[in-house]
Design a protein around this motif. Structure first.
Motif, PDB file in Angstrom:
ATOM      1  N   ARG A   1      41.686  41.010  40.844  1.00 43.32           N
ATOM      2  CA  ARG A   1      42.783  40.046  40.733  1.00 43.32           C
ATOM      3  C   ARG A   1      42.478  38.856  41.653  1.00 43.32           C
TER       4      ARG A   1
ATOM      5  N   LEU B   1      44.495  35.691  43.450  1.00 44.40           N
ATOM      6  CA  LEU B   1      45.805  35.113  43.781  1.00 44.40           C
ATOM      7  C   LEU B   1      45.564  33.814  44.521  1.00 44.40           C
TER       8      LEU B   1
ATOM      9  N   MET C   1      53.158  31.288  43.287  1.00 44.45           N
ATOM     10  CA  MET C   1      51.780  31.761  43.461  1.00 44.45           C
ATOM     11  C   MET C   1      51.083  31.807  42.107  1.00 44.45           C
TER      12      MET C   1
ATOM     13  N   LEU D   1      48.209  33.633  39.705  1.00 50.01           N
ATOM     14  CA  LEU D   1      47.535  34.927  39.531  1.00 50.01           C
ATOM     15  C   LEU D   1      46.600  34.868  38.324  1.00 50.01           C
TER      16      LEU D   1
END
Ligand code: COI
Length: 364
Positions: free
Chosen positions: A158, A160, A34, A36
């Motif tokens: 954030r 993602l 993933m 970030l």
């Protein structure tokens, strides 16, 4: 190691062998990595790719309380030569930022979004299922990251991006309940933003519809409870006589579907139908059904691609739409999109973007 701007930490053990790519349910499997990034002190920083996993969070995380949370849904697939491709990725970058603006969140630089996508999906390209109707579903997500209980726009956020191989979202023809009371979106509201609360608001009416045998709610407008909007997981098209009609996305009540936009281009370029973006009332649909002019209804969405509608119920009026098989406009659009992704027809709209495969050092 670092790929230009992105710090990369690779998994030591891929989970790919645990997944049967030929038998996939939607949204149950997640690829190895993933992406970030954190928004701190007014700028995006710490661009990184890590093994996919849990993200610890504080109980006062603002996104959980006040709903500053937006997402995208996009797909990567493989053409017949096995080359990994995105479908209109820059449109998803733009829509994410439109949602961000509406939800009072920072935009994410489009170029960085595309670099993150290429790097992440390049690393996990073995997760792209090769079978027709399946794809690697990519879920960009941005949320408020302040740990604070007062109501205000968060200072920290954030972003993602993670992905997972998926099969078809709908495996059969769809039954719709035209909702006379509950609403999804009102003019001036957030209906055009891909924000978590829109989906939460739809849960109760959708559950009630499901209890009565329907798959989804067909949303009507908030003021007159009359004009069709969308289905929540899909935009909606009606074939009436020689016209194909879909509601316009001008009032901030309807998601600006990227598949919707693609279908409009395909219909205008490749068929003789009159293609209309205009308000369409449920009464006009009922009238067309009664006169035999309502030929077909289908939905469009990234997850669903094209969903063929079998039944629409509005109060006591139960409209059954026999399958048009190969005659179907929806099937035509679905085949066109699938063939385009497979590389079997010319990409005259320039929608296909090959994934730039990173030359990664296996040591990571
Ligand atoms: C999509 O089509 O990508 C969506 O986001 C719809 C749904 C799965 C939430």
């Amino acid at each position: 190691m670092t790929m230009d701007n992105i710090a990369i930490s690779r998994t030591t053990k891929s989970r790919l062998a645990e997944v049967d790519l030929s038998n996939l349910k939607f949204g149950r499997h997640f690829s190895d990595h993933m992406f970030l990034a954190d928004y701190v002190d007014g700028e995006w920083r710490d661009f990184r790719i890590e093994p996919f996993g849990y993200i610890p969070m504080h109980p006062s995380l603002m996104a959980l309380h006040y709903g500053q949370s937006i997402f995208e849904g996009m797909k990567a697939s493989k053409n017949v030569e096995g080359q990994a491709l995105f479908f209109r990725p820059e449109m998803h970058a733009k829509r994410l930022n439109r949602s961000a603006e509406r939800m009072c969140m920072p935009t994410f630089p489009e170029e960085m979004f595309l670099e993150a996508l290429h790097t992440l999906i390049g690393m996990d390209s073995d997760w792209i299922p090769p079978h027709e109707g399946s794809a690697l579903y990519i879920r960009p997500l941005m949320y408020a990251a302040d740990e604070f209980l007062g109501v205000k726009p968060s200072d920290n956020y954030r972003l993602l991006i993670f992905s997972g191989p998926v099969g078809p979202y709908y495996s059969k023809r769809i039954q719709l309940w035209a909702e006379p009371y509950y609403i999804r979106a009102a003019p001036g509201g957030v209906g055009a933003a891909k924000t978590a609360g829109n989906y939460a608001a739809a849960m109760l009416p959708s559950k009630l519809a499901k209890e009565n045998g329907y798959d989804q709610v067909l949303w009507l407008d908030a003021i007159h409870h009359k004009y069709v909007q969308e289905v929540g997981t899909m935009n909606i098209f009606f074939v009436i006589g020689d016209s194909i009609i879909t509601p316009p996305v001008t009032e901030d009540t309807i998601l600006h579907g990227i598949t919707r936009d693609s279908v409009l281009h395909i219909l205008r370029e490749e068929t003789d139908y009159k293609v209309e973006e205009r308000p369409l009332s449920i009464d006009e649909i009922v009238e067309a059904y009664r006169s035999g002019e309502l030929k077909e209804c289908f939905g469009s969405g990234t997850a669903a691609v094209i969903g063929d509608v079998e039944r629409i119920t509005y109060g006591e009026i139960d409209m059954r739409l026999p399958s048009r098989g190969e005659e179907s406009v929806g099937v035509f659009c679905k085949n066109y999109l699938n063939r385009l992704r497979a590389g079997l027809i010319e990409d005259k709209f320039n929608w296909i973007v090959p994934v730039e495969m990173p030359e990664l050092n296996p040591a990571g």
